[in-house]
Design a protein around this motif. Structure first.
Motif, short mmCIF file in Angstrom:
data_model
loop_
_atom_site.label_atom_id
_atom_site.label_comp_id
_atom_site.label_asym_id
_atom_site.label_seq_id
_atom_site.Cartn_x
_atom_site.Cartn_y
_atom_site.Cartn_z
N VAL A 20 0.84 -1.21 0.00
CA VAL A 20 0.00 0.00 0.00
C VAL A 20 0.87 1.26 0.00
N ALA A 23 2.48 1.74 -3.42
CA ALA A 23 1.51 2.33 -4.35
C ALA A 23 1.36 3.83 -4.10
N PRO A 48 -4.72 -10.59 -3.89
CA PRO A 48 -5.86 -9.65 -3.94
C PRO A 48 -5.50 -8.24 -3.47
N ILE A 49 -4.57 -8.15 -2.53
CA ILE A 49 -4.13 -6.83 -2.05
C ILE A 49 -3.38 -6.10 -3.16
N ALA A 52 -5.52 -5.01 -6.03
CA ALA A 52 -6.39 -3.86 -5.72
C ALA A 52 -5.63 -2.54 -5.81
N LEU A 53 -4.31 -2.62 -5.87
CA LEU A 53 -3.49 -1.40 -5.85
C LEU A 53 -2.86 -1.08 -7.20
N SER B 32 -3.38 -4.34 5.38
CA SER B 32 -3.85 -4.31 3.99
C SER B 32 -4.98 -5.32 3.82
N PHE B 33 -4.77 -6.49 4.41
CA PHE B 33 -5.78 -7.55 4.26
C PHE B 33 -7.11 -7.10 4.88
N LEU B 36 -9.21 -4.73 2.82
CA LEU B 36 -10.07 -5.34 1.80
C LEU B 36 -11.44 -5.65 2.40
N MET B 52 -8.89 0.64 -2.83
CA MET B 52 -7.99 0.43 -1.70
C MET B 52 -7.13 1.67 -1.45
N LEU B 53 -6.68 2.29 -2.54
CA LEU B 53 -5.86 3.50 -2.37
C LEU B 53 -6.66 4.63 -1.73
N VAL B 56 -6.62 3.81 1.93
CA VAL B 56 -5.27 3.98 2.49
C VAL B 56 -4.95 5.46 2.65
N ARG B 57 -5.30 6.25 1.64
CA ARG B 57 -5.00 7.70 1.70
C ARG B 57 -5.87 8.37 2.78
#
Lengths: 434, 72
Positions: A20, A23, A48-49, A52-53, B32-33, B36, B52-53, B56-57
């Motif tokens: 993450v 990314a 999957p992680i 997704a990025l 991260s997991f 999701l 996801m970003l 995260v942001r």
């Protein structure tokens, strides 16, 4: 608008920069393609992680040609990684058409190169059997360090200080093949640190552009490791060393990168203030663990982005101005601890002064793995403070709290208690266990 | 209400009594997991699909709630 360079990044769950963060840090700088090792059991949960990025490819990392094909498939021009064990693969992916050999994953060879370059006086020997180790000890004396030539994150690291330590490693590795891939080297004696709660070694982050010029060189201190296995206990920024002392270590770190024949990229160099001169512990071909988050909290600078920039051979005009001191504490259990009977909850740790994150907390019932990655830390606590003194007080308070709240038992179910390290960190006389 | 609901959802995922509105999911044990799962629960509970970003942001319940409200 010119297109961004496309870069393939081999990833794992235990890299020094999480997918993450890779990314986030690569946004607007490069076009990211993750590469996952299809041979690793974790790939199923990582895929999957990663997907997704960013675009994600998969290949068996033991098959260099398959990885090259994956790189060609996605049209990437170069590779970068934040995972120690993939530095060798990454170097080979970047070395198409080049005669240059890589030394990543060969710490025994690297030690010879440091010695030839004059940045180390440490003697070493590749091991093939118990006799080989005993011969090295007889010739060099104790203490001796034994570790895998491709070791990462203190995994399977042994520090042999006395006969008992030697007996323990010989018992645990009773067959000659148990020494395959291991090497021994003399222990580097560091100068006493600035304070008892600090370790006697330092880490340098050296980021160099294509011409080999370092555009970031920064030093961190280490929290005193917990004996007897010298398990990593944490990182502190900025260093307590003065500018002159720090400059000597940073020059040594840069020379060690040169010794390996490396030009550009992000390098993490562990070094000691030896006598009469500094000595290199090791060089890693990636950003140091935990550095990105600590430097971001202390200065606002995105070290992940800087590392990616260095990997492209580019530089940035950036200064690390420390607005506050920062630390990561990795709380290590006493060496005899085998199981956790009780422990703190995350909220009580988050509420301690200066704590801004508790991203790892092992729960009760878990088995302690003292030789695992980072020594099997039971908790990872991130802190800030206005200055080093305040930071020390805060780290000490967290260590005392963790020591009180974790109830640990040995293999016979007896309560384990060893407050020497806690006292060393907090400076307080600490009550004995009941 | 969105902030409180997002905070409660994050707290459930990281097994804490509560997550404060300005606490980052990733500072309190969010991985991260788990993010999701968070994204999936946000989609089912609020009918908004976040990347996801984005999560995260955003990081905190306040910021994630803003994204949800903007996406409705």
């Amino acid at each position: 608008m010119p297109s961004l360079p496309r870069v393939v990044v081999p990833i794992a769950a235990d890299g020094s920069l999480a997918p993450v963060d890779i990314a986030k840090s690569s946004d607007g700088l490069l076009e990211l393609v993750f590469l996952i090792n299809s041979e690793e059991p974790e790939s199923a949960s990582l895929a999957p992680i990663a997907s997704a990025l960013a675009r994600t490819e998969s290949a068996p990392f033991s098959d260099l040609e398959a990885c090259r094909r994956a790189m060609e498939r996605c049209g990437a021009g170069s590779a970068q990684t934040f995972v120690d064990r993939y530095c060798r693969l990454t170097a080979l992916l970047n070395a198409v058409g080049s005669e240059r050999e890589t030394t990543w994953g060969r710490k025994d060879v690297q030690r010879q190169l440091y010695r030839m370059a004059g940045v180390s006086h440490t003697r070493s020997r590749r091991l093939h059997s118990a006799e080989c180790l005993l011969g090295f000890i007889a010739a060099e004396g104790l203490p001796v360090v034994v570790k895998p030539v491709d070791g990462v994150a203190s995994r399977e690291l042994w520090i042999l200080r006395n006969e008992n330590d030697v007996r323990e490693i010989l018992q645990s590795r009773s067959r000659p093949e148990n020494f395959a891939g291991m090497f021994a080297e003399t222990f580097i004696m560091g100068q006493p640190p600035h304070a008892p709660y600090l370790g006697d070694y330092y880490s340098a982050e050296v980021f160099r552009d294509r011409s080999g010029n370092p555009f970031i060189s920064v030093l961190s201190d280490r929290i005193a490791p917990r004996e007897p296995a010298n398990r990593e206990a944490g990182v502190i920024f900025p260093t307590h060393l003065d500018n002159t002392e720090a400059a000597v270590l940073l020059r040594t770190a840069d020379a060690a990168v040169d010794a390996l024949g490396e030009h550009h990229g992000a390098f993490h160099v562990e070094v000691k203030q030896g006598v009469p001169q500094p000595d290199v512990i090791e060089v890693n071909g990636r950003l140091g663990g935990f550095v990105h988050r600590l430097v971001l909290a202390g200065t606002g600078v995105d070290m992940g982005r800087m590392a990616l920039l260095a990997g492209l051979g580019r530089a940035a005009d950036v200064r690390l101005d420390w607005r506050r001191c920062v630390a990561l504490l990795m709380f290590q259990p006493p060496v005899d601890a085998l199981r956790i009977e009780a422990g703190p909850n995350r909220r009580e740790l988050m509420d301690l002064p200066g704590v801004f994150s508790v991203d790892r907390l092992v729960s009760h019932g878990a088995v302690v793995d003292g030789r695992g990655e980072n020594g099997g830390a039971l908790a990872r606590v991130w802190l800030t403070a206005d200055d080093h003194d305040m930071l020390h007080r805060r780290v000490g308070r967290v260590v005392e709290t963790l020591d009180e709240r974790f109830v640990l038992v040995d293999r016979n179910g007896r309560r384990v208690c060893d407050t020497r390290w806690t006292q060393q960190i907090s400076r307080h006389q600490y009550k004995e266990c009941e | 209400m969105t902030v409180e609901n997002v905070a409660a959802l994050m707290a459930e995922l990281v097994k804490m009594d509560y997550v404060a509105p300005d606490e980052s999911f990733f500072d309190v044990g969010g991985t991260s997991f788990l993010s999701l799962t968070l994204i999936s629960r946000i989609e089912s509970d609020f009918g908004v699909k976040l990347s996801m970003l984005d999560v995260v942001r955003a990081g905190t319940p306040v910021n994630v709630a803003e994204l949800i409200d903007a996406g409705r």
